[in-house]
Design a protein around this motif. Structure first.
Motif, mmCIF file in Angstrom:
data_model
loop_
_atom_site.group_PDB
_atom_site.id
_atom_site.type_symbol
_atom_site.label_atom_id
_atom_site.label_comp_id
_atom_site.label_asym_id
_atom_site.label_seq_id
_atom_site.Cartn_x
_atom_site.Cartn_y
_atom_site.Cartn_z
ATOM 1 N N ASP A 100 -42.468 6.558 24.080
ATOM 2 C CA ASP A 100 -42.963 5.366 23.384
ATOM 3 C C ASP A 100 -43.770 4.432 24.280
ATOM 4 O O ASP A 100 -44.126 3.332 23.883
ATOM 5 C CB ASP A 100 -41.793 4.607 22.750
ATOM 6 C CG ASP A 100 -40.824 4.028 23.780
ATOM 7 O OD1 ASP A 100 -41.055 4.164 25.004
ATOM 8 O OD2 ASP A 100 -39.818 3.425 23.351
ATOM 9 N N GLY A 101 -44.034 4.852 25.514
ATOM 10 C CA GLY A 101 -44.812 4.007 26.427
ATOM 11 C C GLY A 101 -43.975 2.968 27.152
ATOM 12 O O GLY A 101 -44.518 2.108 27.828
ATOM 13 N N GLY A 102 -42.658 3.051 27.024
ATOM 14 C CA GLY A 102 -41.776 2.109 27.715
ATOM 15 C C GLY A 102 -41.806 2.322 29.220
ATOM 16 O O GLY A 102 -42.532 3.178 29.737
ATOM 17 N N ALA A 103 -40.986 1.563 29.900
ATOM 18 C CA ALA A 103 -40.942 1.602 31.364
ATOM 19 C C ALA A 103 -40.502 2.972 31.877
ATOM 20 O O ALA A 103 -39.588 3.589 31.334
ATOM 21 C CB ALA A 103 -39.987 0.533 31.876
ATOM 22 N N ILE A 104 -41.166 3.438 32.932
ATOM 23 C CA ILE A 104 -40.783 4.667 33.612
ATOM 24 C C ILE A 104 -39.638 4.296 34.553
ATOM 25 O O ILE A 104 -39.757 3.366 35.348
ATOM 26 C CB ILE A 104 -41.974 5.261 34.380
ATOM 27 C CG1 ILE A 104 -43.091 5.611 33.401
ATOM 28 C CG2 ILE A 104 -41.549 6.489 35.178
ATOM 29 C CD1 ILE A 104 -44.402 5.983 34.065
ATOM 30 N N THR A 105 -38.517 5.018 34.422
ATOM 31 C CA THR A 105 -37.321 4.650 35.169
ATOM 32 C C THR A 105 -36.806 5.821 36.003
ATOM 33 O O THR A 105 -37.130 6.976 35.747
ATOM 34 C CB THR A 105 -36.203 4.173 34.223
ATOM 35 O OG1 THR A 105 -35.871 5.239 33.317
ATOM 36 C CG2 THR A 105 -36.622 2.936 33.449
ATOM 37 N N ALA A 106 -35.976 5.483 36.990
ATOM 38 C CA ALA A 106 -35.324 6.481 37.829
ATOM 39 C C ALA A 106 -33.818 6.240 37.800
ATOM 40 O O ALA A 106 -33.370 5.093 37.771
ATOM 41 C CB ALA A 106 -35.845 6.393 39.259
#
Length: 147
Positions: A100-106
């Motif tokens: 959905d284009g949200g934040a890329i997370t780790a």
């Protein structure tokens, strides 16, 4: 060794890029054989299942994202992959790229611990509450640059 991936089709992987995760990853316990495959976006790698071409995880070295990242890994995890010296391990984290284009997370709370000597890996769970399963990579890189 030839393996298949959904993204790249048939690829050749050198033996030194193959790893075994005896207990599997959380939620994917039945898959134990993986290959480390270069991605098109350095410094990210693909952790590609050798057993299912549709199963792959984007991974990255967490220390590139956060200079404050620390791992106090329980000895039980290290024993599972026969680690005898801290310098024999590589730490990686699984990255999530939302559709959905949200934040890329780790996932800093559940790092992958790879024994360089025997190519075995375990997914650890850190008890340190400073780390989350969804560390925003862009925000972490921006704060790292301010220090």
């Amino acid at each position: 060794m030839e393996i298949f991936s959904k993204a790249k089709g048939k690829i050749e992987v050198k033996e030194d890029r193959l790893i075994t995760i005896p207990d599997g990853l959380f939620g994917f316990e039945t898959y134990t054989k993986y290959a480390l495959v270069d991605s098109d976006y350095d410094p990210f790698l693909w952790l590609q299942s050798c057993e299912d071409p549709n199963l792959a995880f984007l991974i990255v070295d967490p220390f590139l994202i956060s200079s404050d990242y620390e791992t106090d890994i329980d000895d039980d995890y290290l024993a599972k992959i026969q680690v005898t010296k801290p310098e024999d391990i590589i730490i990686m984290t699984i990255v999530t790229v939302p559709h959905d284009g949200g934040a890329i997370t780790a996932n800093f709370q559940g790092p992958l611990v790879i024994n360089k000597k025997n190519k075995k890996c375990v997914q650890a769970i850190l008890s340190d509450n400073r780390w989350s399963t969804k560390v925003n990579i862009v925000e972490a890189l921006n704060s790292k640059g301010e220090r």
